[in-house]
Motif scaffolding. Sequence first.
Motif, short mmCIF file in Angstrom:
data_model
loop_
_atom_site.label_atom_id
_atom_site.label_comp_id
_atom_site.label_asym_id
_atom_site.label_seq_id
_atom_site.Cartn_x
_atom_site.Cartn_y
_atom_site.Cartn_z
N ALA A 350 75.94 18.25 -17.03
CA ALA A 350 75.37 16.98 -17.48
C ALA A 350 74.27 17.21 -18.51
O ALA A 350 74.16 16.48 -19.50
CB ALA A 350 74.82 16.20 -16.28
N LEU A 351 73.46 18.24 -18.29
CA LEU A 351 72.41 18.57 -19.26
C LEU A 351 73.02 18.92 -20.61
O LEU A 351 72.56 18.46 -21.66
CB LEU A 351 71.58 19.75 -18.74
N GLY A 352 74.09 19.71 -20.60
CA GLY A 352 74.77 20.05 -21.84
C GLY A 352 75.33 18.84 -22.54
O GLY A 352 75.29 18.73 -23.78
N MET A 353 75.87 17.89 -21.76
CA MET A 353 76.42 16.66 -22.33
C MET A 353 75.33 15.82 -22.99
O MET A 353 75.51 15.28 -24.08
CB MET A 353 77.12 15.86 -21.24
N VAL A 354 74.19 15.71 -22.29
CA VAL A 354 73.08 14.93 -22.85
C VAL A 354 72.58 15.57 -24.14
O VAL A 354 72.33 14.88 -25.14
CB VAL A 354 71.94 14.83 -21.82
N VAL A 355 72.45 16.88 -24.14
CA VAL A 355 72.02 17.59 -25.35
C VAL A 355 73.00 17.35 -26.49
O VAL A 355 72.60 17.09 -27.64
CB VAL A 355 71.87 19.09 -25.06
N ALA A 356 74.29 17.44 -26.18
CA ALA A 356 75.30 17.21 -27.22
C ALA A 356 75.22 15.81 -27.78
O ALA A 356 75.29 15.61 -29.01
CB ALA A 356 76.70 17.47 -26.64
N GLY A 357 75.07 14.82 -26.91
CA GLY A 357 75.00 13.44 -27.38
C GLY A 357 73.76 13.15 -28.18
O GLY A 357 73.80 12.36 -29.13
N ALA A 358 72.64 13.80 -27.81
CA ALA A 358 71.37 13.49 -28.46
C ALA A 358 71.13 14.29 -29.74
O ALA A 358 70.47 13.80 -30.66
CB ALA A 358 70.22 13.75 -27.49
N LEU A 359 71.65 15.51 -29.83
CA LEU A 359 71.28 16.40 -30.92
C LEU A 359 72.35 16.60 -31.98
O LEU A 359 72.11 17.30 -32.97
CB LEU A 359 70.86 17.77 -30.37
N THR A 360 73.52 16.00 -31.81
CA THR A 360 74.57 16.19 -32.80
C THR A 360 74.14 15.67 -34.18
O THR A 360 74.33 16.34 -35.20
CB THR A 360 75.86 15.47 -32.37
N ALA A 361 73.56 14.48 -34.20
CA ALA A 361 73.16 13.89 -35.49
C ALA A 361 72.06 14.69 -36.18
O ALA A 361 72.18 15.04 -37.35
CB ALA A 361 72.74 12.44 -35.29
N PRO A 362 70.94 15.02 -35.48
CA PRO A 362 69.87 15.73 -36.19
C PRO A 362 70.18 17.20 -36.50
O PRO A 362 69.72 17.73 -37.51
CB PRO A 362 68.67 15.62 -35.23
N LEU A 363 70.94 17.90 -35.65
CA LEU A 363 71.17 19.33 -35.84
C LEU A 363 72.50 19.65 -36.50
O LEU A 363 72.65 20.70 -37.13
CB LEU A 363 71.07 20.06 -34.50
N GLY A 364 73.48 18.76 -36.34
CA GLY A 364 74.79 19.01 -36.90
C GLY A 364 75.78 19.52 -35.88
O GLY A 364 75.42 20.23 -34.94
N LEU A 365 77.02 19.17 -36.06
CA LEU A 365 78.08 19.50 -35.11
C LEU A 365 78.29 21.02 -35.01
O LEU A 365 78.34 21.58 -33.91
CB LEU A 365 79.38 18.81 -35.52
N THR A 366 78.43 21.70 -36.12
CA THR A 366 78.72 23.13 -36.10
C THR A 366 77.61 23.92 -35.45
O THR A 366 77.86 24.86 -34.67
CB THR A 366 78.96 23.65 -37.53
N ALA A 367 76.34 23.56 -35.72
CA ALA A 367 75.21 24.28 -35.13
C ALA A 367 75.24 24.19 -33.60
O ALA A 367 75.03 25.18 -32.89
CB ALA A 367 73.91 23.73 -35.66
N LEU A 368 75.50 23.00 -33.07
CA LEU A 368 75.53 22.84 -31.62
C LEU A 368 76.71 23.58 -31.00
O LEU A 368 76.60 24.14 -29.90
CB LEU A 368 75.59 21.36 -31.25
N LEU A 369 77.84 23.58 -31.67
CA LEU A 369 78.98 24.31 -31.15
C LEU A 369 78.73 25.82 -31.17
O LEU A 369 79.19 26.54 -30.27
CB LEU A 369 80.24 23.97 -31.95
#
Length: 399
Positions: A350-369
Amino acid sequence: MTGPLREPAFRRLWLAGFVSEIGDWVLMVSLPVYVYRLTGSVGSTATTFVLALLPSLALSPLAGVLADRWDRRRLMLWVSLAQAVALLPLLTGDLVLVNVVMAVQAALAALFEPAKNALLPELVGRDQLAAANGLVGVNANLARLLGASLGGLVLGWSGLPGVLVLDVVSFLVAAVLLARPFGLVRAPRGRAPVWRAWLDGLREIRGPLRGMVAVVGLMASSQGVFVVLFVVFVTERLGGGEAEVGLLRGIQAVGGLVGGALVGLVARRVSAWRLLAWSLIAFAAVSFVGWNGPHVTTAFTFYLAVFAVCGAPGVISGVGMMSVLQLHTSDATRGRVLATFGSLYDGFQALGMVVAGALTAPLGLTALLDVQAVLYLVAGLLVVVISRRASLELADRDS
């Protein structure tokens, strides 16, 4: 017929898991796509997953205690029937009710999984445990191959009603397979309050299992990032739709089948610790290649190959993790220990999901992956350290 499959009780448990997980994958793939299509929001998709995890976190103490106190086969039977009934609200197509169904299914699965995993060591010998978990991994990946591919296709062709029918049938077939006793006599154990019995089970988490808390947390956080961003990756980076999402999730089962077969071949020669460590490191490497592939090509055949290869270390890491946990617990407390680790996994996922939902826009999709791949790498290196310490402690006691 050789290995664990020689045991009739294990075969029925294996088949029951197979048909049930086909339906699970249909649901797991189709509902996130449905929510994303309906809302167009990564945050809403992440919220759906998080809401599905919260009930399992709350029910973890009860699930573990029930798995240790009650007949595990009967518990799984009644849960399968309840899962079939709990799918009916999907007929409305309402977003709120879709989230409710996800939550209820997760709550029921939280009761089912500790009982199943705690029962497995009772059905096969200790020396066959890793091989049995490998067969369960083969089973799960066959289900993924069929269920995930069907999920996207059925949602596109017939909508949620078609998804509902497939899932209901799968749970009912599983219930039929579990209806016949396994030949084990299991009397109810203990009458202490649930909270006290659960705390007693927590005392079993000692020695190398303490280090596994961090390993499972890293694995789960990585998986949480993956389940939210995978749909976004396929739709935005690769230009895919429902069928492509389902196919790429399903194709991982091809590698998973190979991984499960390899476990069966090497289970008696390679420890569960080594299986876990090296599979996590390999998982990280393959993931990094896949996530950064669009810099070079978006050819769909390339990603079919990458995600197929990814399935092998994925299933081997699951086998290694479960075998380590099962081998380091007693039968009397195994349900509670596995339920606690299941709750831990869900919480960090759940923590990973929240991080993904919150940080995709500011950090970028590739960086989070890429962060997702690094988490698997760190988990694998940590397993190497823990296993070496455990070996040294064992050598000191023997001397």
